[in-house]
Design an enzyme around this catalytic site. Structure first.
Site, short mmCIF file in Angstrom:
data_model
loop_
_atom_site.label_atom_id
_atom_site.label_comp_id
_atom_site.label_asym_id
_atom_site.label_seq_id
_atom_site.Cartn_x
_atom_site.Cartn_y
_atom_site.Cartn_z
N LYS A 118 7.50 -1.28 17.03
CA LYS A 118 7.57 -2.32 18.04
C LYS A 118 8.57 -2.08 18.83
O LYS A 118 8.69 -2.78 20.00
CB LYS A 118 7.86 -3.67 17.37
N SER A 164 -9.60 -11.08 17.62
CA SER A 164 -10.53 -11.98 16.84
C SER A 164 -9.80 -12.72 15.82
O SER A 164 -10.68 -13.73 14.96
CB SER A 164 -11.58 -11.01 15.97
N TYR A 181 6.86 -0.25 10.90
CA TYR A 181 6.49 -1.24 11.92
C TYR A 181 7.61 -1.55 12.91
O TYR A 181 7.13 -1.50 14.13
CB TYR A 181 6.16 -2.56 11.01
N ALA A 189 9.98 0.26 14.00
CA ALA A 189 10.05 1.39 14.84
C ALA A 189 8.99 1.30 15.69
O ALA A 189 9.21 1.59 17.05
CB ALA A 189 10.12 2.77 14.02
N ILE A 198 5.24 -16.33 12.75
CA ILE A 198 3.92 -17.20 13.36
C ILE A 198 3.17 -17.39 12.27
O ILE A 198 2.61 -16.28 11.55
CB ILE A 198 3.32 -16.27 14.50
#
Length: 258
Positions: free
Chosen positions: A161, A15, A157, A159, A190
């Site tokens: 990924k 979303s 985070y 770890a 991004i």
């Protein structure tokens, strides 16, 4: 070539941010797109917006990817709406800041519950439908942070990924006999709502460090995901594509030409 028209696509965490960008690319390509999100805030507006982009149908589904039962209900709702699932974009993720010295077990668990368990549970829930498809596609949204780079405050985070990619490789082997491919896209910086919160100074600094000279867009990630979802990408599995404008290439800031 590269047609996605009429395909059934589920995008978790769809979303906003990168998920919305992925969903928009599939919608423009003529796919039927289901956007899953934990809450209803913004979901209806996103569905209405993306529903104008292409000839396919766009629906919203509320789901908590941390819960296997919720993932099962999510998959069932998409099958009921579209008759099946051809593509799962397991994109739902969180990236709260937590320095290693003060990180709590609860903070660590929250990131792994969403980013790792949520990925696994989403794939499990969609397996039957992806198998029936006969050309199932699973595309994970990982990150350069963890598998390639690091950033202070994001050790949990990073770890999570990296863990996604470990899961991807074995899942790709297990699911290959069912004609299901499993791949990942690794975004660099991004420009999303979440990144915007880090401030203009951070954004400007990061843009200067990227050879392409700018941050990417959510749609840039969507284009990579869309390619991996095509019939033509059917011989690609267990692989990751870095989409970062060359961000990981320079060995120092001086290597980037102004």
């Amino acid at each position: 070539m590269f047609s996605l028209s009429g395909k059934s696509v589920l995008v978790t965490g769809g979303s906003k941010g990168i998920g919305k960008g992925i969903a928009s690319v599939f919608a423009e390509a003529g796919a039927n797109v289901a956007i899953a999100a934990r809450g209803t805030a913004g979901l209806d507006a996103c569905v209405a917006e993306l529903g104008t982009l292409g000839p396919g149908t766009v629906i919203g589904v509320t789901a908590d990817v941390r819960q296997p039962d919720s993932c099962a209900a999510m998959a069932a709702a998409v099958v009921e709406a579209f008759g099946g699932i051809d593509v799962l974009c397991a994109n739902a993720g969180v990236f709260p800041d937590a320095p290693l010295q003060t990180m709590t077990p609860e903070q660590f668990d929250d990131v792994f519950d969403v980013n790792v368990k949520g990925t696994v549970f989403s794939v499990q829930a969609c397996l039957d439908a992806l198998t029936v498809s006969g050309r199932g596609r699973v595309i994970l949204t990982s990150s350069i942070t963890g598998p390639i780079t690091g950033f202070p405050g994001w050790s949990h985070y990073g770890a999570s990924k990296a863990a996604q990619l470990g899961f991807m490789r074995t899942a790709a082997i297990e699911l290959a006999p069912h004609k299901i491919t499993v791949n990942a896209v690794l975004p660099g910086n991004i420009y999303t709502e979440g990144l915007a919160d880090l401030g203009e100074d951070y954004l400007a600094t990061m843009a200067r460090s990227i050879p392409a000279g700018a941050l990417g867009t959510p749609q840039d990630i969507g284009y990579a995901a869309a390619f991996l979802a095509t019939d033509e990408a059917g011989y690609i599995t267990g692989q990751s594509i870095t989409v970062d404008g060359g961000q990981v290439l320079p060995e120092s800031p001086e290597a980037v030409t102004p």
